[in-house]
Scaffold this active site. Structure first.
Site, PDB file in Angstrom:
ATOM      1  N   THR A   1      71.867  15.698  62.308  1.00  0.00           N
ATOM      2  CA  THR A   1      71.735  14.642  61.305  1.00  0.00           C
ATOM      3  C   THR A   1      73.082  14.128  60.793  1.00  0.00           C
ATOM      4  OG1 THR A   1      71.540  16.296  59.558  1.00  0.00           O
ATOM      5  CG2 THR A   1      69.482  15.478  60.537  1.00  0.00           C
ATOM      6  N   CYS A   2      74.172  14.654  61.310  1.00  0.00           N
ATOM      7  CA  CYS A   2      75.514  14.293  60.845  1.00  0.00           C
ATOM      8  C   CYS A   2      76.037  13.084  61.621  1.00  0.00           C
ATOM      9  CB  CYS A   2      76.442  15.490  61.019  1.00  0.00           C
ATOM     10  SG  CYS A   2      78.165  15.145  60.645  1.00  0.00           S
TER      11      CYS A   2
END
Length: 114
Positions: free
Chosen positions: A9-10
Site C-alpha cells: 500500500t506504500c
C-alpha cells in the site's frame, strides 16, 4: 540479486519497484506486512544501517504507538518495536548485496547495474 522490502500500500514502494523494472534489473520483493520480519533479517539490516535510522517516525504505526514507547526509544526498544510492528521500518529498503538503501527518490537507483 536485489531484494526490495516493501509494503503493497506504500506509494513510494511502488515508485521504487517501477524504477527497478524500468532499468530491467532483476529483483525480488518482500512485503514486510505479509512476509514478516524475522530477527535475523532485522539484524542483517542493522549490519548496514543504524537501528534508529530504520524507524519510520512518519508512519501511522509510529503515531499509534503509546507515548511512553516513543519517548523512551533506544536501540533495544526500537528493535523490539520493529519486530513486533514490521510496518514501523522505513521503506522501501533495497538490499543490493553490498548495502541497504533506505527510502526512494527519483534517480536513487540510477547507478545500479544488473
Amino acid at each position: 540479486m536485489l531484494t526490495l522490502y516493501t509494503i503493497k500500500t506504500c506509494d513510494t514502494c511502488r515508485k521504487a519497484k517501477k524504477a527497478l523494472e524500468s532499468k530491467g534489473l532483476p529483483f525480488q520483493t518482500h512485503d514486510l506486512r505479509e512476509d514478516g520480519l524475522s530477527a535475523s533479517l532485522l539484524e542483517h539490516f542493522l549490519e548496514h544501517v543504524p537501528v534508529l535510522a530504520l524507524v519510520n517516525k512518519r508512519s501511522k504505526t509510529w503515531r499509534d504507538l503509546p507515548a511512553q514507547a516513543k519517548e523512551n526509544l533506544d536501540a533495544n526498544s526500537a528493535r523490539e518495536l520493529m519486530l513486533a510492528n514490521p510496518t514501523l521500518l522505513k521503506r522501501p529498503l533495497l538490499d543490493t548485496g553490498e548495502e541497504i538503501r533506505i527510502g526512494f527518490r527519483e534517480g536513487d537507483y540510477d547507478n545500479l547495474h544488473g
